[in-house]
Every structure is written in C-alpha cells, then in structure tokens.
Scaffold this active site. Structure first.
Site, short mmCIF file in Angstrom:
data_model
loop_
_atom_site.label_atom_id
_atom_site.label_comp_id
_atom_site.label_asym_id
_atom_site.label_seq_id
_atom_site.Cartn_x
_atom_site.Cartn_y
_atom_site.Cartn_z
N LYS A 19 0.83 -1.22 0.00
CA LYS A 19 0.00 0.00 0.00
C LYS A 19 0.86 1.26 0.00
O LYS A 19 0.63 2.19 -0.77
CB LYS A 19 -0.94 0.03 1.22
CG LYS A 19 -1.91 -1.12 1.29
CD LYS A 19 -2.83 -1.01 2.49
CE LYS A 19 -2.12 -1.11 3.84
NZ LYS A 19 -1.47 -2.40 4.10
N ARG A 93 -9.97 0.22 8.23
CA ARG A 93 -9.53 -1.17 8.38
C ARG A 93 -10.61 -2.04 9.04
O ARG A 93 -10.40 -3.23 9.21
CB ARG A 93 -8.30 -1.20 9.28
CG ARG A 93 -7.00 -1.50 8.56
CD ARG A 93 -5.91 -1.39 9.58
NE ARG A 93 -4.70 -2.05 9.22
CZ ARG A 93 -3.63 -1.42 8.73
NH1 ARG A 93 -3.68 -0.13 8.48
NH2 ARG A 93 -2.54 -2.08 8.49
N ARG A 127 11.65 -6.09 4.69
CA ARG A 127 11.27 -4.66 4.65
C ARG A 127 12.17 -3.87 5.60
O ARG A 127 12.36 -4.23 6.75
CB ARG A 127 9.81 -4.49 5.08
CG ARG A 127 9.44 -3.04 5.35
CD ARG A 127 7.96 -2.75 5.21
NE ARG A 127 7.14 -3.27 6.29
CZ ARG A 127 5.81 -3.09 6.37
NH1 ARG A 127 5.18 -2.41 5.41
NH2 ARG A 127 5.13 -3.60 7.36
N ARG A 160 10.68 -2.79 11.51
CA ARG A 160 9.57 -2.53 12.42
C ARG A 160 9.42 -3.66 13.42
O ARG A 160 9.55 -4.83 13.08
CB ARG A 160 8.27 -2.36 11.60
CG ARG A 160 8.17 -1.00 10.97
CD ARG A 160 7.02 -0.84 10.01
NE ARG A 160 5.77 -1.48 10.39
CZ ARG A 160 4.65 -1.35 9.68
NH1 ARG A 160 4.63 -0.60 8.58
NH2 ARG A 160 3.55 -1.97 10.06
N ARG A 171 -1.28 -10.25 12.44
CA ARG A 171 -1.83 -9.14 11.64
C ARG A 171 -2.60 -9.67 10.44
O ARG A 171 -3.63 -9.11 10.06
CB ARG A 171 -0.69 -8.21 11.19
CG ARG A 171 -0.14 -7.38 12.35
CD ARG A 171 1.25 -6.85 12.08
NE ARG A 171 1.30 -5.90 10.99
CZ ARG A 171 2.39 -5.63 10.28
NH1 ARG A 171 3.52 -6.25 10.55
NH2 ARG A 171 2.36 -4.75 9.34
#
Ligand SMILES: Nc1nc2c(ncn2[C@@H]2O[C@H](COP(=O)(O)OP(=O)(O)O)[C@@H](O)[C@H]2O)c(=O)[nH]1
Ligand SMILES: Nc1ncnc2c1ncn2[C@@H]1O[C@H](COP(=O)(O)OP(=O)(O)O)[C@@H](O)[C@H]1O
Length: 199
Positions: A19, A93, A127, A160, A171
């Site tokens: 996203k 969400r 990431r 993160r 998640r």
C-alpha cells in the site's frame, strides 16, 4: 465560477501488500495528498505524544488500535484537507471505520491490492524503513543504494517491531477477520469505483 470537485480515494490490502509503495507512486503521478494511518501512529510514537505512548504496545503486538481513536485521528487530519485530493492508506480497516468515514465523505475510488499471504511473509522479513520519513525499502525488490542507509538523508534504516514472523501472522489473521469485510462493504455502495489488483 468553476466549481472543482475533490477526488477522494482509499487504498486497501493486507499488511505488507505494498500500500505504502504503490501510494507513493500514485500520489506523485496524480498530485494527491497521501495520508497513511500507520505513519501517523508511528510519528505519534516517535514524538512520545499521549496517543503514541498509549498505542505503542498495541501496535508493536500487531493489534489494531481502537476504532474511535484512529477514526478521530484520521478525521481531524482530513478536516484540514477540505479542498485537497487525497489518498487514504491504512484506513478504514474495519467496517465501523468505513462507516465513520462514509458519514462525512464520499469516497470516489477504492483500490485493493490482492497479494498471497506467503508473498507477504517474504516481503515483510526483508522490509527496511527510514522511520523519520516513512520511506520503505526491500532488500530484494527496491534495495537502498547503500545497504542499511536511507537514499535521501543517509540515515540508518531499521526494521519494524511488528514485522516479526509471529506478529505478521497475527496481523494477517486480523486482516482476514476485520478488514476483508470492508471490501464487501464498499462493493455494496452503488456507484463506487473499484480497482482490484493482483500484485
Ligand atoms: N517484490 C515486491 N516487493 C514489493 C512490492 N511492493 C512493495 N514491496 C515491498 O514489500 C514490502 C511491503 O511494502 P509496503 O509498501 O511497506 O506495504 P504496506 O504495509 O501495505 O504499506 C516493502 O519492503 C516493499 O519494498 C512489489 O510489487 N514487489
Ligand atoms: N485504520 C487502523 N485501525 C486500527 N489500527 C491501525 C489502523 N491503521 C494502522 N493501525 C495500527 O498501526 C499498525 C501499522 O499500520 P500500517 O503501517 O498501515 O501497517 P501495514 O502497512 O504493514 O499494514 C497496524 O498494525 C495497527 O496496529
């Protein structure tokens, strides 16, 4: 007098579907303001605001923050953008959040990134993020010019806390249970433009 209408869009997809990456490209090409709920929350954590301190453990554990808190945060940012074209990333969400948004704004377009969970798990382990700006890298897909450092500022990158494999698993479960129904919610709105992309 010519009245120009404002363009309002939402980008959806599971955590790690891309996203933020896709939003950055869209807003550069189309001149929209990019609002990322995750970046806003992380800025609050970084700045040690009351909200940030309250929400940190919830976010680190991969849980969604309460609907009323995130809805208030986003709505107050949108209030300053009355005449601006915007792209919302990470909000709504849940169906309750979509209803809160819908009660104030008509959303013109919903973009959904459809990425297999196994691909997401691989992407999130690689990431890397420049936290002050929210710039996102990937050691395979778009590596920084100098490994471990931001291209623009030269500052170090980090990972993160919520990108650990166990937290990603939680998640993704939350995404299926609480966010996928939002897609159904938008499909039922007459006249809603939708763009569904397999990535
Ligand atoms: N291989 C691949 N990686 C991507 C693609 N889009 C984004 N990524 C990487 O996947 C990770 C998650 O992307 P991000 O934009 O942060 O996803 P978000 O959590 O949905 O905002 C980052 O490391 C990106 O660099 C893509 O099209 N292909
Ligand atoms: N709309 C939202 N509702 C509830 N929690 C949210 C929302 N947006 C962000 N968060 C919190 O911030 C975390 C990070 O969000 P985000 O950066 O959008 O993650 P990702 O891009 O990996 O999906 C989420 O896991 C959640 O804890």
């Amino acid at each position: 007098m010519v009245l120009q209408s404002v363009f309002r869009a939402v980008i959806m997809g599971a955590p790690g579907s891309g996203k933020g990456t896709v939003s950055t490209r869209i807003v550069q090409g189309f001149g929209l303001k990019h609002l990322s709920s995750g970046d806003m929350l992380r800025t609050n954590i970084e700045d040690k605001t009351d909200l940030g301190l309250l929400m940190k453990s919830c976010i680190d554990q991969g849980q969604l923050v309460p609907d009323d808190i995130i809805s208030r945060l986003i709505m107050s940012s949108l209030r300053d953008l009355e005449h601006t074209n915007w792209l919302l990333d990470g909000f709504p969400r849940t169906v309750a959040q979509a209803e809160a948004l819908d009660s104030v704004y008509d959303v013109d377009t919903v973009i959904n990134l459809d990425v297999p969970f196994q691909t997401i798990r691989e992407r999130l382990t690689s990431r890397w993020v420049h936290f002050p700006s929210g710039r996102v890298y990937n050691t395979d897909f778009n590596p920084p010019k100098k490994p471990g450092f931001d291209d623009v500022t030269g500052e170090p990158l980090g990972q993160r806390d919520d990108d650990s494999p166990e937290t990603v698993c939680r998640r993704l479960k939350d995404y299926e249970r609480r966010t996928q129904p939002v897609l159904e919610y938008y499909r039922k709105i007459p006249g809603q433009q939708q763009a569904m992309g397999k990535a």
